[in-house]
Design a protein around this motif. Structure first.
Motif, PDB file in Angstrom:
ATOM      1  N   ILE A 297      17.837   3.614  -2.208  1.00  0.00           N
ATOM      2  CA  ILE A 297      16.580   2.923  -2.440  1.00  0.00           C
ATOM      3  C   ILE A 297      15.652   4.448  -2.514  1.00  0.00           C
ATOM      4  N   LEU A 298      15.972   5.515  -2.297  1.00  0.00           N
ATOM      5  CA  LEU A 298      15.312   6.981  -2.461  1.00  0.00           C
ATOM      6  C   LEU A 298      15.671   7.327  -3.597  1.00  0.00           C
ATOM      7  N   ASP A 299      16.605   6.799  -4.517  1.00  0.00           N
ATOM      8  CA  ASP A 299      16.970   7.509  -5.955  1.00  0.00           C
ATOM      9  C   ASP A 299      15.679   7.847  -6.664  1.00  0.00           C
ATOM     10  N   LYS A 300      15.693   8.793  -7.282  1.00  0.00           N
ATOM     11  CA  LYS A 300      14.592   9.498  -7.968  1.00  0.00           C
ATOM     12  C   LYS A 300      14.514   8.738  -9.532  1.00  0.00           C
ATOM     13  N   HIS A 301      15.631   8.106  -9.879  1.00  0.00           N
ATOM     14  CA  HIS A 301      15.394   7.521 -11.194  1.00  0.00           C
ATOM     15  C   HIS A 301      15.071   6.128 -11.339  1.00  0.00           C
ATOM     16  N   VAL A 302      13.611   5.921 -11.278  1.00  0.00           N
ATOM     17  CA  VAL A 302      13.236   4.590 -10.965  1.00  0.00           C
ATOM     18  C   VAL A 302      12.523   3.890 -12.279  1.00  0.00           C
ATOM     19  N   ARG A 303      12.694   4.426 -13.294  1.00  0.00           N
ATOM     20  CA  ARG A 303      12.152   3.818 -14.609  1.00  0.00           C
ATOM     21  C   ARG A 303      12.771   3.972 -15.888  1.00  0.00           C
ATOM     22  N   ALA A 304      13.145   2.782 -16.573  1.00  0.00           N
ATOM     23  CA  ALA A 304      13.867   2.986 -17.777  1.00  0.00           C
ATOM     24  C   ALA A 304      12.739   2.946 -18.933  1.00  0.00           C
ATOM     25  N   THR A 305      12.838   3.591 -20.013  1.00  0.00           N
ATOM     26  CA  THR A 305      11.957   3.386 -21.266  1.00  0.00           C
ATOM     27  C   THR A 305      12.467   2.775 -22.341  1.00  0.00           C
ATOM     28  N   ALA A 306      11.497   2.238 -23.126  1.00  0.00           N
ATOM     29  CA  ALA A 306      12.172   1.433 -24.318  1.00  0.00           C
ATOM     30  C   ALA A 306      11.018   1.073 -25.257  1.00  0.00           C
TER      31      ALA A 306
ATOM     32  N   GLU B  50       0.868  -1.127  -0.033  1.00  0.00           N
ATOM     33  CA  GLU B  50       0.112  -0.094  -0.053  1.00  0.00           C
ATOM     34  C   GLU B  50       0.778   1.338   0.047  1.00  0.00           C
ATOM     35  N   LEU B  51       2.077   1.195   0.693  1.00  0.00           N
ATOM     36  CA  LEU B  51       2.718   2.503   0.919  1.00  0.00           C
ATOM     37  C   LEU B  51       3.776   2.859  -0.358  1.00  0.00           C
TER      38      LEU B  51
ATOM     39  N   GLU C 260       6.795   5.290  -9.144  1.00  0.00           N
ATOM     40  CA  GLU C 260       7.192   6.515  -8.096  1.00  0.00           C
ATOM     41  C   GLU C 260       8.216   6.131  -7.452  1.00  0.00           C
ATOM     42  N   PRO C 261       9.068   6.995  -7.158  1.00  0.00           N
ATOM     43  CA  PRO C 261      10.435   6.768  -6.267  1.00  0.00           C
ATOM     44  C   PRO C 261       9.481   6.425  -4.852  1.00  0.00           C
ATOM     45  N   LEU C 262      10.429   5.880  -3.965  1.00  0.00           N
ATOM     46  CA  LEU C 262       9.884   5.663  -2.385  1.00  0.00           C
ATOM     47  C   LEU C 262      10.509   6.918  -1.553  1.00  0.00           C
ATOM     48  N   SER C 263       9.330   7.482  -1.076  1.00  0.00           N
ATOM     49  CA  SER C 263       9.751   8.716  -0.347  1.00  0.00           C
ATOM     50  C   SER C 263      10.477   8.295   0.913  1.00  0.00           C
ATOM     51  N   SER C 264      11.337   9.182   1.559  1.00  0.00           N
ATOM     52  CA  SER C 264      11.693   8.950   2.925  1.00  0.00           C
ATOM     53  C   SER C 264      10.799   8.861   4.003  1.00  0.00           C
ATOM     54  N   ALA C 265       9.605   9.416   3.959  1.00  0.00           N
ATOM     55  CA  ALA C 265       8.508   9.008   4.877  1.00  0.00           C
ATOM     56  C   ALA C 265       8.020   7.795   5.148  1.00  0.00           C
ATOM     57  N   ASN C 266       7.995   7.174   3.450  1.00  0.00           N
ATOM     58  CA  ASN C 266       7.338   5.760   3.458  1.00  0.00           C
ATOM     59  C   ASN C 266       8.250   4.894   3.930  1.00  0.00           C
TER      60      ASN C 266
END
Lengths: 353, 155
Positions: A233-242, A36-37, A55-61
């Motif tokens: 784990i908090l990196d904002k680059h979370v998706r590659a496109t192709a 859920e988070l 979506e990237p993982l937020s520090s709060a989550n």
């Protein structure tokens, strides 16, 4: 196994030991709440997508998940202790719950530790000897075959070089723990050492799927903590496109209940034109059927089903955690029908749940 | 992690099975409608599962929302709910509303002051997205009833 049918479900167990019931439910909630988070919303979650995650993982989550760790450790420790306390009382069930020599298949890392998403498959024999190592997804269809039996809708999966049924094997927690030399995390490694004490070679009874599953839950909790401790784990680059660059692709992972292979062919627009899935229940099908026969021979006496016998035969199937239950959810219940036939093929007894 | 909502709306259903999506549809509306009201919490999933029991038990009031094949398509029913006896052949992956109340009471020693079940008759639960005309026509009345019920439960 002989208890009142009205109490013979997980909530009956929980009524007898509420603290264990609450711990089990809390462990499920721990996993569900992480989903859920990560999923950013509760309804229509679609976090894992081609190329990565939405979506990237937020520090709060991350911090919220970390805050749940102590309770998760306490609950799995309670479950392991409770299992070890009662397992010895089931010696007869252990001896006939799919208790026979077999091959085992599962993913493994180069350092012989457990693996769920990468690595390659290893097949070991009844004495623990390596039959074949390094089976990649690309080689899966060369090495793994699918047989059909007239009495089952489910495929019977086997290792081609050994033929069918000699090439049948088991997958899932029991197989994984029989194959690996290490869990790769400290607490789970201690539990693996305990598990390996059960037998000199591979642990053969499918009753021990339950034990192996608990060891893997401990591993899962430890891995979550390790992953969350990494700042990446908090990196904002979370998706590659192709785009579509191949028309044929296959992959294999270890799902909780065992090895899972997906093989797809797509057209130039990326639309699926062909698919073949080999799921854990298919890998385990032969062993499940042998297990039912073994338990039935022990517990079905004088041509009659008793509640205890029925429950034990069902319990053999449940040790494997097959997906039969999920696939029948649409009907609200998992139907169970057992028929006892004489050597002449006449119905001697029948029960339906 | 467990919220003690003053009013918990707990829906279930599958939007890929036509009218079985009634629960998620109403839950989505409710989540937007009461977004700024901390007293109301909305949860929705494909099924009601045991891990929801603690939250159900801790809530002051609960409204369960689901589709029903036992009612005429679009017919809306609201009834008060009490904990049910757990059946031997219970499927532990998912629970009924009254069973969830029972599990919550037995394991956590609490139960909502008031619980009710709102069901909307489904016309079709075949594979497909979107609601059938009869159910779609009933949605305004279903939203109205949900709103009135929440207001009453919040007192």
């Amino acid at each position: 196994m002989e208890s009142d049918p009205a109490q013979r479900h997980i909530f009956g167990v929980a009524a007898a030991r509420p603290e264990l019931g609450r711990a089990g439910i809390a462990l499920r909630r721990f996993g569900q709440h992480i989903i859920e988070l990560l999923g950013t919303k509760r309804i229509h979650t679609g976090w894992v997508i081609p190329g990565g995650v939405a979506e990237p993982l937020s520090s709060a989550n991350r911090d919220e998940i970390l805050a749940m760790m102590p309770e998760a450790y306490a609950n799995i420790s309670l479950a392991l202790a409770a299992y070890k306390q009662i397992a010895d009382k089931f010696q007869q069930e252990i001896s006939v719950f799919a208790n026979f020599p077999s091959n085992y298949l599962g993913l493994i890392n180069e350092d012989e530790s457990i693996e769920f998403t990468d690595g390659a498959l290893r097949l070991i024999g009844p004495k623990g000897d390596i039959i074949e190592d390094g089976i990649t997804a690309q080689r899966f269809t060369e090495q793994i075959g699918e047989a059909v039996e007239a009495y089952s809708y489910t495929k019977f999966v086997y290792y081609k070089p050994l033929g069918y049924p000699e090439g049948s094997y088991r997958v899932g927690p029991l197989a994984r723990l029989n194959i690996v030399k290490s869990m790769g995390t400290s607490k789970a490694n201690q539990e693996l050492a305990d598990f390996k004490q059960i037998a000199a070679g591979p642990v053969e009874s499918s009753f021990f799927y339950h034990h192996a599953r608990l060891v893997e839950v401990m591993y899962g909790i430890e891995r979550i903590e390790e992953i969350l401790a990494d700042p990446l784990i908090l990196d904002k680059h979370v998706r590659a496109t192709a785009g579509v660059n191949r028309l044929d692709g296959a992959s294999q992972i270890e799902a909780p209940r065992g090895t899972l292979s997906h093989h797809y062919k797509v057209d130039d627009d990326g639309k699926i034109t062909w698919a073949n899935l080999v799921v854990a229940t298919g890998h385990n099908n032969k062993a499940m059927n042998r297990g039912v026969l073994q338990a039935a021979k022990c517990y079905v006496k004088d041509g009659k089903f008793t509640e205890g016998a029925l429950n034990r035969v069902e319990a053999v199937i449940r040790t494997f955690d097959p997906c039969l239950s999920c696939s029948t959810h649409a009907f609200g219940q998992m139907p169970l029908a057992m028929t006892l036939l004489s050597a002449e093929g006449e119905v001697v007894d029948q029960v339906v749940r | 992690m467990t919220f003690a909502a003053r009013c918990l709306i707990l829906a279930c259903g599958n939007t890929l099975r036509e009218d079985d999506g009634i629960g998620p549809f109403l839950a989505q509306w409710a989540e937007e409608h009461w977004r700024d009201d901390a007293r109301v919490r909305v949860l929705c999933d494909h099924q009601w599962t045991p891990e929801m029991a603690e939250e159900v038990a801790a809530a002051e009031t609960v409204i369960f929302v689901d589709a029903s094949l036992d009612q005429a398509p679009g017919q809306i029913l609201l009834r008060e709910l009490t904990p049910a006896t757990l059946k031997p052949a219970l499927v532990t992956h998912h629970l009924g509303a009254a069973e969830l109340l029972s599990v919550g009471r037995d394991l956590y020693g609490m139960q909502p002051r008031k619980a009710c079940l709102m069901t909307i008759g489904a016309g079709s639960v075949e594979l497909g997205e979107g609601l059938s005309p009869a159910v779609r026509d009933a949605m305004p009345a279903a939203k109205d009833l949900l709103e009135v019920t929440v207001r009453q439960l919040l007192g």
